[in-house]
Design an enzyme around this catalytic site. Structure first.
Site, PDB file in Angstrom:
ATOM      1  N   HIS A 116      -0.528  32.257  53.919  1.00 60.12           N
ATOM      2  CA  HIS A 116       0.842  32.599  53.539  1.00 60.12           C
ATOM      3  C   HIS A 116       1.438  31.756  52.638  1.00 60.12           C
ATOM      4  O   HIS A 116       1.232  30.562  52.656  1.00 60.12           O
ATOM      5  CB  HIS A 116       1.639  32.710  55.009  1.00 60.12           C
ATOM      6  N   HIS A 125     -10.367  30.673  40.266  1.00 63.69           N
ATOM      7  CA  HIS A 125     -11.488  31.054  40.892  1.00 63.69           C
ATOM      8  C   HIS A 125     -11.544  30.371  42.288  1.00 63.69           C
ATOM      9  O   HIS A 125     -11.613  29.184  42.341  1.00 63.69           O
ATOM     10  CB  HIS A 125     -13.002  31.053  40.405  1.00 63.69           C
TER      11      HIS A 125
END
Length: 191
Positions: A116, A125
């Protein structure tokens, strides 16, 4: 990736590779040898750039800007945010939680977790099994290696490489390669 795209509802998959043009990869055709071939194809063609090299992926996104597809999300039931930019790929088993923000052209690889309120920059990546804790901020062009953990609230500077299995417990203020538990800058050997 091709089988995951098919499962996600992509209707037509082809590859671009100058060394394999005219052949097939896993049963999918390779009709394009270059970016110019893609640009010359019909204007309805949409592209997903799946290169692991963050900088090369960014360059191709710039050259193919008009063709970049929307985000590719393999398992939409595990993505709980609407803040995902174009060309992003979220692969099987990955979780992206509430209010996370993912930049353009980023890859969230298999079984990675972005918690979150995180921010992951463009053309980064997050490798397989990596975890980015709640509220962490990851810059542009960053590689978070397989199984690495970025603790909640930590910042990782643009261009940094976090080695596989590393634990980022403190902010990384500059690029370079960071490895270990806790993650420390990797020193270059004098030659």
């Amino acid at each position: 990736m091709a089988s995951q795209l098919t499962q996600a509802g992509v209707r037509s998959i082809v590859f671009c590779d100058h060394a394999l043009q005219g052949q097939s990869v896993c049963g999918y055709p390779v009709p394009f040898a270059s970016v110019q071939d893609i640009l010359a194809a019909g204007s309805d063609l949409r592209v997903v750039v799946t290169l692991g090299d963050n900088e090369r992926r960014r360059q191709l996104h710039e050259r193919l800007a008009e063709r970049i597809a929307s985000a590719v999300i393999i398992e939409p039931g595990r993505v709980y945010t609407d803040h995902i930019a174009e060309g992003t790929q979220i692969l099987a088993g990955a979780v992206v939680n509430v209010e996370a923000r993912i930049g353009a052209g980023t890859i969230i690889n298999t079984n990675a977790v972005v918690e979150h309120d995180c921010s992951v920059g463009s053309f980064s990546h997050v490798a397989s099994g990596a975890v980015i804790g709640g509220g962490a901020v990851v810059g542009d062009g960053v590689l978070i290696g397989a199984g690495a953990v970025v603790l909640p609230g930590v910042r990782v500077a643009s261009g940094a490489i976090v080695g596989g299995g590393a634990l980022v417990a403190r902010d990384i203020s500059h690029g370079g390669t960071w490895t270990g538990v806790p993650a420390r800058p990797q020193q270059r050997a004098n030659r």
